[in-house]
Each structure stands twice: as structure tokens, then as C-alpha cells.
Design an enzyme around this catalytic site. Structure first.
Site, short mmCIF file in Angstrom:
data_model
loop_
_atom_site.label_atom_id
_atom_site.label_comp_id
_atom_site.label_asym_id
_atom_site.label_seq_id
_atom_site.Cartn_x
_atom_site.Cartn_y
_atom_site.Cartn_z
CE LYS A 112 -27.77 -66.15 6.34
NZ LYS A 112 -27.22 -65.03 5.58
CE LYS A 195 -23.39 -71.07 3.90
NZ LYS A 195 -22.53 -70.00 3.42
CE LYS A 198 -19.34 -62.96 4.74
NZ LYS A 198 -20.26 -62.64 3.71
P1 ATP Z 1 -23.85 -66.19 5.85
O1 ATP Z 1 -23.58 -67.57 6.35
O2 ATP Z 1 -23.95 -65.14 6.90
O3 ATP Z 1 -24.96 -66.13 4.81
P2 ATP Z 1 -21.89 -66.51 3.86
O4 ATP Z 1 -20.69 -67.12 4.43
O5 ATP Z 1 -22.90 -67.39 3.17
O6 ATP Z 1 -22.57 -65.75 5.06
P3 ATP Z 1 -22.43 -64.55 1.82
O7 ATP Z 1 -21.98 -63.14 1.71
O8 ATP Z 1 -23.86 -64.83 2.14
O9 ATP Z 1 -21.51 -65.31 2.90
O10 ATP Z 1 -22.07 -65.32 0.49
C1 ATP Z 1 -21.28 -64.78 -0.55
C2 ATP Z 1 -21.11 -65.83 -1.62
O11 ATP Z 1 -20.30 -66.91 -1.14
C3 ATP Z 1 -22.43 -66.46 -2.08
O12 ATP Z 1 -22.40 -66.62 -3.48
C4 ATP Z 1 -22.44 -67.80 -1.39
O13 ATP Z 1 -23.20 -68.75 -2.12
C5 ATP Z 1 -20.97 -68.15 -1.41
N1 ATP Z 1 -20.62 -69.07 -0.31
C6 ATP Z 1 -20.81 -68.83 1.00
N2 ATP Z 1 -20.38 -69.86 1.74
C7 ATP Z 1 -19.91 -70.79 0.86
C8 ATP Z 1 -19.32 -72.08 1.02
N3 ATP Z 1 -19.14 -72.62 2.22
N4 ATP Z 1 -18.95 -72.75 -0.10
C9 ATP Z 1 -19.12 -72.21 -1.32
N5 ATP Z 1 -19.67 -70.99 -1.54
C10 ATP Z 1 -20.06 -70.28 -0.46
MG MG Z 2 -24.88 -66.66 2.65
#
Ligand code: ATP
Ligand code: MG
Length: 332
Positions: A112, A195, A198
Site C-alpha cells: 500500500k 486480488k 477497492k
Molecule cells: P484494500 O485493497 O484497500 O485493502 P480491500 O478490498 O482489501 O481494500 P478491506 O476492507 O481491506 O477491503 O477488506 C475487508 C475484508 O474483505 C477482509 O477480510 C479482506 O480479507 C476481504 N477481502 C478483500 N478483498 C478480497 C478478495 N479479493 N477476495 C477475498 N476476500 C477479500
Molecule cells: Mg484489504
């Protein structure tokens, strides 16, 4: 009943399909078997710059989406992290028993901060896994439902809990990650080796739950696959197709081997179109429920207020025990 705890950031407004399949669905399932605590982690959101009005709106929107996804305030405790000051308080304690080198090994920070530019990354972003440790330990959680990307942070949580317990006597339950292998990592539809996130560089492969369903359907129909033609699950040779099969299987409950049979002799187009339809059918009632919760802010705020009250009772007890064990003099 064993305890479960998890948190989700309100940063992007809409949750995405990876959040839902990897994490939120497990939150919903664990309500049945666990004493479950779920929170919108606004204190984590501010580790990167946030517009105040947007953060306020997105925090409520996150809670509405969690309820729309199936969290039931009668069967779990749903709250906003900043409503429970013990998170920041135990967070400080955890900062003080974490090695600098240990914190520096967290790969998510490396990713990040690299994206942001090293000079712009805050100390808060650096120590965010340590606040997460406090989030989990405050509730004496046995189980932490998360996606694969959080595994290292849960490992840190276990290390710090053991360290604290070893130094000061048993205080914290050692938590285990609850990671459902099949859906632990949903991939970007345009870059199926990355992955779904967001903070993806391009929104083209990111399926946001609150986007216009037509837009999401189009993303499925134009998902990147490969030059082969066979619909077969093979993560290394066919990451795009495998990701689509994973999502199909998760949304319909059909096993992957059955899907492979079902699509034998059919082209990628059929799989993509079907998946687009399946997603739209699933997401449409989700939109309606989210709108309903947002349209009734009094109910939403009251759910969150009750949740915070229940959470605080548990968190305060754990914090008091931790302070006491460390030798902090209690206020009389
Ligand atoms: P960022 O990339 O900014 O960290 P994020 O998409 O990972 O955002 P978070 O709020 O950090 O979102 O994650 C919330 C939950 O969703 C966490 O438990 C994370 O492990 C899960 N998660 C996030 N992206 C994925 C994905 N692509 N597949 C499965 N689980 C996910
Ligand atoms: Mg995350």
C-alpha cells in the site's frame, strides 16, 4: 459459544464481490454458531486521507450493506469502531510490545505504501495491523473471518497475544483465522492474477456491489480469460476461467466439477453471460435492502448505538485486565 470478530473498511462506498465472498458471507454464517462482533473500521479508514463528509456517509453505507447482506442485529453485535474507544487504547498497548522490525515485515504495508509513494504513507498506515490486533484481542475472539490477504495480520495477532500472555499472565484468547479456501482470494476480472481490491488501479475488473447491475454485467461479459477454449478449473494455467468458476460456484452453490461438466463443449461466452445474469439476480435484492436501511437512518443509528454499547461492555473488561496486568494504576 465461541467468539467471532471481524471488521471492514468503509473507504470505497460500495463493497466489492471479493469482500462479500471472502469475508461478509462468512460473517453471516458465523452468526449462527458464534457470539459474533462485526464492525465498520473507520479508524482504519483514516490511515489514508478521507474527505470528512464522504467518510461519514460511507460509514453508514457500510453498515447498511452489512445488514443488507444478512447480518442480523438480534444475532450479532454490529458497531462502528470509533464508538468503542478501547480500540485506540489497547492499540497503544499493542504498539508498545511490537518490534519495529516485526511491524516492518507486514507485506500489506509494503504494497500500500508503494502504491501511495513512500513519502505520503502515514505512520497510521504503518501501525494499522497493530490496531487490528487490538480490535481482535479486545473481544477474546476465537475466530476471525477474513480473506487470504489478512492471514499475516492474524499471525501477528497470535504472536502479540502470546507475547503479552507470556509476560503478564494469561489475558487474551489466541485467535485463529477463519479463511474459506475456495473464496479466500477473488481475483480482478481484468487481471486475474491480482486480488480484486477497492484500491485497484483500474475499476474495469472490480465488481462493486452497488454499481449499476448493467455495468457489472458488462464487466463479467468482458472478463479476461485465455486463448484456450476449455472450461476447466486450473489456477495456474487458467486463472481467469478459474476465477469465474469460483464466483459461479459461490453464488449458485454448484460444485466446480459439476460446473465443468455443465459447460463441457460450451464456449467462454456462455459462462460469462450466465455469470452476468446470476450476479444481477443476486445483487438486485441486495440493492433494495441497502436502500431500505439507508432510508431509515433512525433504525440504522439505533442498531449501531446498541451494538456499540454491547461491544463496549466486553472491550472495557478486557482493557481493564490488560492495564492491570501491565501495572497501570487503576483510576479510583
Ligand atoms: P484494500 O485493497 O484497500 O485493502 P480491500 O478490498 O482489501 O481494500 P478491506 O476492507 O481491506 O477491503 O477488506 C475487508 C475484508 O474483505 C477482509 O477480510 C479482506 O480479507 C476481504 N477481502 C478483500 N478483498 C478480497 C478478495 N479479493 N477476495 C477475498 N476476500 C477479500
Ligand atoms: Mg484489504
Amino acid at each position: 459459544r465461541p467468539r467471532a470478530l471481524s471488521g471492514i473498511q468503509p473507504t470505497a462506498g460500495s463493497f466489492h464481490l471479493g469482500n462479500y465472498l471472502g469475508a461478509i458471507r462468512q460473517y453471516v454464517a458465523l452468526q449462527e454458531s458464534h457470539d459474533a462482533f462485526y464492525m465498520v473500521v473507520d479508524l482504519h479508514a483514516i490511515t489514508v486521507p478521507q474527505d470528512p463528509a464522504e467518510l461519514r456517509a460511507n460509514t453508514r453505507l457500510a453498515a447498511a450493506q452489512l445488514l443488507a447482506a444478512g447480518l442480523d442485529p438480534d444475532r450479532c453485535t454490529l458497531f462502528i469502531q470509533s464508538h468503542v474507544p478501547e480500540h485506540a487504547q489497547l492499540g497503544w498497548v499493542m504498539n508498545c510490545i511490537t518490534g519495529f522490525g516485526e511491524a516492518s515485515r507486514m507485506t500489506q504495508f509494503k504494497d500500500k505504501s508503494a502504491k501511495q509513494g513512500a513519502d505520503r504513507a502515514t505512520v497510521g498506515l504503518f501501525t494499522y495491523p497493530i490496531l487490528q490486533v487490538a480490535d481482535i484481542l479486545l473481544y477474546q475472539a476465537d475466530s476471525v473471518p477474513v480473506g487470504e490477504d489478512q492471514r499475516q495480520h492474524i499471525e501477528l495477532t497470535r504472536d502479540l497475544a502470546e507475547r503479552f500472555n507470556g509476560r503478564y499472565g494469561h489475558t487474551f484468547t489466541i485467535p485463529a483465522p477463519h479463511i474459506v479456501r475456495e473464496v479466500a482470494k477473488i481475483y480482478d476480472l481484468q487481471d486475474p492474477t491480482a486480488k480484486m481490491s477497492k484500491s485497484a488501479v483500474s475499476p474495469k475488473g472490480l465488481v462493486n456491489l452497488l454499481d449499476d447491475p448493467k455495468v457489472s454485467a458488462k464487466k463479467f461479459r468482458s472478463a479476461v480469460t485465455d486463448t484456450d477454449t476449455v472450461i476447466r478449473y486450473d489456477e495456474t494455467e487458467k486463472p481467469g476461467v478459474s476465477n469465474l468458476l469460483t464466483i459461479h460456484s459461490a453464488l449458485t452453490g454448484t460444485g466446480i466439477p459439476e460446473l465443468e461438466q455443465q459447460y463441457e463443449g460450451k464456449g467462454y461466452g456462455a459462462l460469462k453471460t450466465d455469470l452476468a445474469d446470476i450476479f444481477v439476480e443476486w445483487v438486485t435484492p441486495f440493492h433494495e435492502r441497502t436502500r431500505e436501511y439507508l432510508g431509515d437512518p433512525e433504525t440504522l443509528d439505533s442498531v449501531l448505538a446498541k451494538g456499540a454499547e454491547k461491544a463496549r461492555a466486553v472491550a472495557a473488561e478486557t482493557l481493564a485486565a490488560a492495564y492491570d496486568r501491565m501495572g497501570l494504576v487503576p483510576a479510583k
